[in-house]
Design an enzyme around this catalytic site. Structure first.
Site, PDB file in Angstrom:
ATOM      1  N   HIS A 110       0.842  -1.200   0.000  1.00  0.00           N
ATOM      2  CA  HIS A 110       0.000   0.000   0.000  1.00  0.00           C
ATOM      3  C   HIS A 110       0.881   1.255   0.000  1.00  0.00           C
ATOM      4  CE1 HIS A 110      -2.611  -3.007   2.260  1.00  0.00           C
ATOM      5  NE2 HIS A 110      -3.352  -2.720   1.197  1.00  0.00           N
ATOM      6  N   GLN A 120     -18.224  -6.795  -0.406  1.00  0.00           N
ATOM      7  CA  GLN A 120     -17.338  -7.621  -1.224  1.00  0.00           C
ATOM      8  C   GLN A 120     -16.914  -8.904  -0.507  1.00  0.00           C
ATOM      9  OE1 GLN A 120     -14.310  -4.381  -1.483  1.00  0.00           O
ATOM     10  NE2 GLN A 120     -12.822  -6.025  -1.319  1.00  0.00           N
ATOM     11  N   ASP A 151      -3.677  -7.727  -7.127  1.00  0.00           N
ATOM     12  CA  ASP A 151      -5.076  -8.063  -7.389  1.00  0.00           C
ATOM     13  C   ASP A 151      -5.354  -7.765  -8.859  1.00  0.00           C
ATOM     14  OD1 ASP A 151      -6.085  -8.581  -4.518  1.00  0.00           O
ATOM     15  OD2 ASP A 151      -4.965  -6.719  -4.389  1.00  0.00           O
ATOM     16  N   GLN A 207      -8.933  -7.642 -10.173  1.00  0.00           N
ATOM     17  CA  GLN A 207      -9.640  -6.453  -9.672  1.00  0.00           C
ATOM     18  C   GLN A 207      -9.307  -5.221 -10.519  1.00  0.00           C
ATOM     19  OE1 GLN A 207     -10.250  -5.216  -5.381  1.00  0.00           O
ATOM     20  NE2 GLN A 207      -8.290  -4.229  -5.783  1.00  0.00           N
TER      21      GLN A 207
HETATM   22  P1  AMP Z   1      -6.518  -4.016  -0.088  1.00  0.00           P
HETATM   23  O1  AMP Z   1      -6.523  -3.058   1.059  1.00  0.00           O
HETATM   24  O2  AMP Z   1      -5.808  -5.291   0.218  1.00  0.00           O
HETATM   25  O3  AMP Z   1      -7.853  -4.191  -0.724  1.00  0.00           O
HETATM   26  O4  AMP Z   1      -5.617  -3.352  -1.192  1.00  0.00           O
HETATM   27  C1  AMP Z   1      -5.716  -2.008  -1.558  1.00  0.00           C
HETATM   28  C2  AMP Z   1      -4.868  -1.781  -2.783  1.00  0.00           C
HETATM   29  O5  AMP Z   1      -3.517  -2.125  -2.504  1.00  0.00           O
HETATM   30  C3  AMP Z   1      -5.321  -2.653  -3.964  1.00  0.00           C
HETATM   31  O6  AMP Z   1      -5.218  -1.891  -5.160  1.00  0.00           O
HETATM   32  C4  AMP Z   1      -4.315  -3.761  -3.927  1.00  0.00           C
HETATM   33  O7  AMP Z   1      -4.105  -4.376  -5.192  1.00  0.00           O
HETATM   34  C5  AMP Z   1      -3.062  -3.041  -3.475  1.00  0.00           C
HETATM   35  N1  AMP Z   1      -2.094  -3.993  -2.916  1.00  0.00           N
HETATM   36  C6  AMP Z   1      -2.327  -4.921  -1.944  1.00  0.00           C
HETATM   37  N2  AMP Z   1      -1.221  -5.667  -1.743  1.00  0.00           N
HETATM   38  C7  AMP Z   1      -0.276  -5.212  -2.615  1.00  0.00           C
HETATM   39  C8  AMP Z   1       1.076  -5.588  -2.900  1.00  0.00           C
HETATM   40  N3  AMP Z   1       1.696  -6.580  -2.272  1.00  0.00           N
HETATM   41  N4  AMP Z   1       1.735  -4.894  -3.875  1.00  0.00           N
HETATM   42  C9  AMP Z   1       1.120  -3.891  -4.540  1.00  0.00           C
HETATM   43  N5  AMP Z   1      -0.137  -3.491  -4.307  1.00  0.00           N
HETATM   44  C10 AMP Z   1      -0.839  -4.137  -3.356  1.00  0.00           C
END
Ligand code: AMP
Length: 276
Positions: A36, A60, A149, A152
């Site tokens: 993040h 979701q 993701d 997504q």
């Molecule tokens: P989440 O809070 O897990 O839903 O993720 C929020 C955003 O952070 C989404 O766009 C995810 O794809 C991105 N994200 C989560 N983990 C990673 C990672 N390891 N590397 C890059 N982006 C990430």
């Protein structure tokens, strides 16, 4: 850094920031980690103002998923956001996103049908609906999503194109641990034994990508290579799909991706590798 805890506070903060220049936006569910942080840092670098939302979106999650136990370390998240150059954080209550009478949903699109869409009914309906609402609230110039993701990001890309949402979606490379495991808020669920096994997912994807690089284009061969060493996992799916539509492929040809979801105990991990 402003923290808006209601719709009214968000609207006030956005009014005050208006006129500063382009807004970058990073929607998340919190429990922030270096993945993040990479999105937030890029948003801060590429825009005059950088904003973050933290919302564990109930629509979701499936009925037997981890909504109630999803980690919510808010103070730590705010520290990370501040360090990453964020000026505005939106931490809404469920009623700010789904007020009484809320009844309009974005059903999804063909990119949302396979993979996680098939295994988690309603998941992308929830994702599309919340992201569209957040994009309408923030009206950012750019919004940042992780390739971790991948489906997504591709579903949302289709959505903003189809619904003429005036925003640039920026895909960001997956941030990984030194041993290759993709960072995820759900990695905290892993026991130490499971954590030791978890990097095998990405090792398999890398081996398959190497085989593709050496000329292997038969999907089944690539999937066999990718699934070696995953005996302790319960594979939810492991598939080769075209990009950007995630259609099925009779033969691996660029651009395409291998996408995997696998359970280690109760924890469901996802990862992917693009062959391009
Ligand atoms: P989440 O809070 O897990 O839903 O993720 C929020 C955003 O952070 C989404 O766009 C995810 O794809 C991105 N994200 C989560 N983990 C990673 C990672 N390891 N590397 C890059 N982006 C990430």
């Amino acid at each position: 850094m402003r923290v808006a805890r209601s719709l009214a506070e968000l609207q006030q903060a956005l009014r005050e920031l208006q006129g500063r220049g382009p807004l970058g936006f990073v929607p998340t569910m919190g429990a922030l980690h270096a993945g993040h942080a990479a999105l937030l840092e890029r948003s801060a670098r590429e825009n005059a103002v950088s904003a973050l939302s933290i919302f564990v979106n109930p629509t979701q999650f499936g009925p037997n998923e981890d909504l109630s136990r999803y980690p919510r370390p808010l103070e730590k998240d705010l520290e990370l956001a501040r360090a990453a150059g964020t000026q505005l954080v939106f931490v809404p209550a469920v009623e700010d996103i789904y007020p009484p009478g809320f009844s309009t949903f974005v059903e999804g699109n063909h990119v949302a049908e396979p993979l996680c869409g098939a295994r988690r009914p309603g998941h992308f309906r929830g994702v599309c609906t919340v992201v569209l609402r957040l994009l309408n609230l923030f009206q950012p110039r750019r919004a940042y999503f992780g390739e971790k993701d991948l489906q997504q990001y591709l579903v949302l890309r289709r959505m903003v194109e189809d619904l003429a949402v005036d925003v640039e979606l920026v895909p960001c490379a997956t941030v990984r641990e030194a041993d290759g495991l993709a960072l995820s808020s759900r990695n905290v669920y892993l026991s130490s034994e499971e954590r030791a096994l978890a990097p095998r997912i990405y090792q398999g994807l890398r081996r398959a990508a190497d085989a593709f690089g050496q000329g292997e284009s038969r999907p089944q061969k690539l999937l066999d290579v990718a699934s070696q060493g995953l005996e302790s996992f319960r594979i939810d799916y492991l598939e080769l799909r075209s990009l950007p539509d995630l259609g099925p492929l009779a033969e691996a040809k660029k651009p395409c991706a291998l996408l995997v979801a696998a359970f280690l105990g109760k924890t469901r991990l996802i990862d992917n590798i693009q062959l391009k």
